[in-house]
Design a protein around this motif. Structure first.
Motif, PDB file in Angstrom:
ATOM      1  N   ASN A  39       5.559  54.665  45.890  1.00 20.33           N
ATOM      2  CA  ASN A  39       6.800  54.665  46.744  1.00 20.33           C
ATOM      3  C   ASN A  39       7.424  53.214  46.235  1.00 20.33           C
ATOM      4  N   TYR A  40       8.923  53.717  46.292  1.00 17.08           N
ATOM      5  CA  TYR A  40       9.789  52.479  45.800  1.00 17.08           C
ATOM      6  C   TYR A  40      11.075  52.870  46.419  1.00 17.08           C
ATOM      7  N   VAL A  41      12.051  51.936  46.306  1.00 16.69           N
ATOM      8  CA  VAL A  41      13.379  52.194  46.794  1.00 16.69           C
ATOM      9  C   VAL A  41      14.171  51.162  45.572  1.00 16.69           C
ATOM     10  N   ILE A  42      15.165  51.538  45.165  1.00 23.10           N
ATOM     11  CA  ILE A  42      16.053  50.609  44.191  1.00 23.10           C
ATOM     12  C   ILE A  42      17.475  50.469  44.788  1.00 23.10           C
ATOM     13  N   ALA A  43      17.823  49.183  45.009  1.00 25.31           N
ATOM     14  CA  ALA A  43      19.004  49.143  45.442  1.00 25.31           C
ATOM     15  C   ALA A  43      20.130  48.357  44.534  1.00 25.31           C
ATOM     16  N   LYS A  44      21.077  49.182  44.141  1.00 22.31           N
ATOM     17  CA  LYS A  44      21.961  48.653  43.150  1.00 22.31           C
ATOM     18  C   LYS A  44      23.139  48.171  43.716  1.00 22.31           C
ATOM     19  N   ASN A  45      23.867  47.142  43.400  1.00 15.69           N
ATOM     20  CA  ASN A  45      25.276  46.506  44.111  1.00 15.69           C
ATOM     21  C   ASN A  45      26.357  46.942  43.352  1.00 15.69           C
ATOM     22  N   SER A  46      27.447  47.291  44.010  1.00 17.34           N
ATOM     23  CA  SER A  46      28.586  47.186  43.381  1.00 17.34           C
ATOM     24  C   SER A  46      29.050  45.927  42.853  1.00 17.34           C
ATOM     25  N   LEU A  47      30.253  45.593  42.581  1.00 19.33           N
ATOM     26  CA  LEU A  47      30.684  44.145  42.195  1.00 19.33           C
ATOM     27  C   LEU A  47      30.779  43.267  43.477  1.00 19.33           C
ATOM     28  N   TYR A  48      30.466  42.039  43.323  1.00 22.54           N
ATOM     29  CA  TYR A  48      30.421  41.218  44.534  1.00 22.54           C
ATOM     30  C   TYR A  48      31.872  40.802  44.772  1.00 22.54           C
ATOM     31  N   ALA A  49      32.218  40.816  45.992  1.00 21.48           N
ATOM     32  CA  ALA A  49      33.536  40.586  46.499  1.00 21.48           C
ATOM     33  C   ALA A  49      33.612  39.137  46.790  1.00 21.48           C
ATOM     34  N   ASP A  50      32.705  38.413  46.833  1.00 18.44           N
ATOM     35  CA  ASP A  50      32.542  36.953  47.298  1.00 18.44           C
ATOM     36  C   ASP A  50      33.274  35.889  46.107  1.00 18.44           C
ATOM     37  N   PRO A  51      32.983  36.323  45.104  1.00 16.96           N
ATOM     38  CA  PRO A  51      33.714  35.244  44.004  1.00 16.96           C
ATOM     39  C   PRO A  51      35.254  35.302  43.862  1.00 16.96           C
ATOM     40  N   LEU A  52      35.587  36.584  44.445  1.00 15.45           N
ATOM     41  CA  LEU A  52      37.073  36.615  44.331  1.00 15.45           C
ATOM     42  C   LEU A  52      37.877  35.667  45.015  1.00 15.45           C
ATOM     43  N   VAL A  53      37.374  35.084  46.333  1.00 17.09           N
ATOM     44  CA  VAL A  53      38.288  34.237  47.043  1.00 17.09           C
ATOM     45  C   VAL A  53      38.457  32.742  46.440  1.00 17.09           C
ATOM     46  N   PRO A  54      37.138  32.170  45.784  1.00 17.21           N
ATOM     47  CA  PRO A  54      37.449  30.952  45.176  1.00 17.21           C
ATOM     48  C   PRO A  54      38.270  31.073  43.992  1.00 17.21           C
ATOM     49  N   TYR A  55      38.364  32.305  43.484  1.00 16.18           N
ATOM     50  CA  TYR A  55      39.268  32.687  42.111  1.00 16.18           C
ATOM     51  C   TYR A  55      40.577  32.821  42.636  1.00 16.18           C
ATOM     52  N   LEU A  56      40.884  33.100  43.727  1.00 18.73           N
ATOM     53  CA  LEU A  56      42.354  33.347  44.015  1.00 18.73           C
ATOM     54  C   LEU A  56      43.295  32.241  43.637  1.00 18.73           C
ATOM     55  N   PRO A  57      43.310  30.983  43.401  1.00 14.18           N
ATOM     56  CA  PRO A  57      44.396  30.408  42.953  1.00 14.18           C
ATOM     57  C   PRO A  57      44.652  30.600  41.568  1.00 14.18           C
ATOM     58  N   GLU A  58      43.493  30.957  40.855  1.00 14.64           N
ATOM     59  CA  GLU A  58      44.025  30.824  39.562  1.00 14.64           C
ATOM     60  C   GLU A  58      44.516  32.550  39.433  1.00 14.64           C
ATOM     61  N   LEU A  59      44.149  33.392  40.098  1.00 10.25           N
ATOM     62  CA  LEU A  59      44.699  34.737  40.039  1.00 10.25           C
ATOM     63  C   LEU A  59      46.270  34.846  40.165  1.00 10.25           C
ATOM     64  N   ILE A  60      46.502  33.944  41.170  1.00 13.15           N
ATOM     65  CA  ILE A  60      47.893  33.541  41.697  1.00 13.15           C
ATOM     66  C   ILE A  60      48.592  32.985  40.400  1.00 13.15           C
ATOM     67  N   GLU A  61      48.000  31.986  39.814  1.00 10.30           N
ATOM     68  CA  GLU A  61      48.564  31.379  38.661  1.00 10.30           C
ATOM     69  C   GLU A  61      48.847  32.511  37.519  1.00 10.30           C
ATOM     70  N   ARG A  62      47.923  33.459  37.336  1.00  6.46           N
ATOM     71  CA  ARG A  62      48.009  34.171  36.330  1.00  6.46           C
ATOM     72  C   ARG A  62      48.926  35.358  36.823  1.00  6.46           C
ATOM     73  N   LYS A  63      49.222  35.434  37.871  1.00  8.67           N
ATOM     74  CA  LYS A  63      49.948  36.368  38.578  1.00  8.67           C
ATOM     75  C   LYS A  63      49.551  37.941  38.461  1.00  8.67           C
ATOM     76  N   GLY A  64      48.360  37.943  38.688  1.00  9.74           N
ATOM     77  CA  GLY A  64      47.782  39.230  38.892  1.00  9.74           C
ATOM     78  C   GLY A  64      46.026  39.310  38.617  1.00  9.74           C
ATOM     79  N   LEU A  65      45.599  40.413  38.960  1.00 14.50           N
ATOM     80  CA  LEU A  65      44.192  40.431  38.828  1.00 14.50           C
ATOM     81  C   LEU A  65      43.844  41.083  37.248  1.00 14.50           C
TER      82      LEU A  65
END
Length: 100
Positions: free
Chosen positions: A18-44
């Motif tokens: 018996n088993y279950v496998i959980a696969k994650n989509s992309l983690y959203a958490d790293p986007l928040v600290p990355y926000l200043p760099e994304l703003i500087e680059r003017k885009g995702l």
């Protein structure tokens, strides 16, 4: 990751375990600290064009996995589940959410 996503599920399916496998989509958490760099680059900078992407938070992922770990329904399901949020976002939509 290829062995996990391809080989392991096939091997498990060929057993009586018996088993279950959980696969994650992309983690959203790293986007928040990355926000200043994304703003500087003017885009995702995900190279996805007009395609939508799906994310999940670490907290939501942990909650879902904890529920799976204590549920006979999931533990005996012999299935893989993709953990994700209710909807996907295009890069402009994600940018709008991140700048609110």
């Amino acid at each position: 990751m290829s062995p996990f996503y391809g080989y392991l599920p096939r091997r498990l399916a060929g057993t009586n375990l018996n088993y279950v496998i959980a696969k994650n989509s992309l983690y959203a958490d790293p986007l928040v600290p990355y926000l200043p760099e994304l703003i500087e680059r003017k885009g995702l900078i995900y190279p996805v064009g007009d395609q939508e992407m799906s994310f999940i938070t670490l907290e939501d992922s942990a909650e879902a996995m904890a529920k799976m770990a204590v549920s006979e329904k999931y533990l005996k399901s012999r299935r893989s589940y993709l953990l994700t949020q209710a909807r996907s976002y295009t890069m402009p939509e994600l940018g709008a959410v991140m700048t609110k």
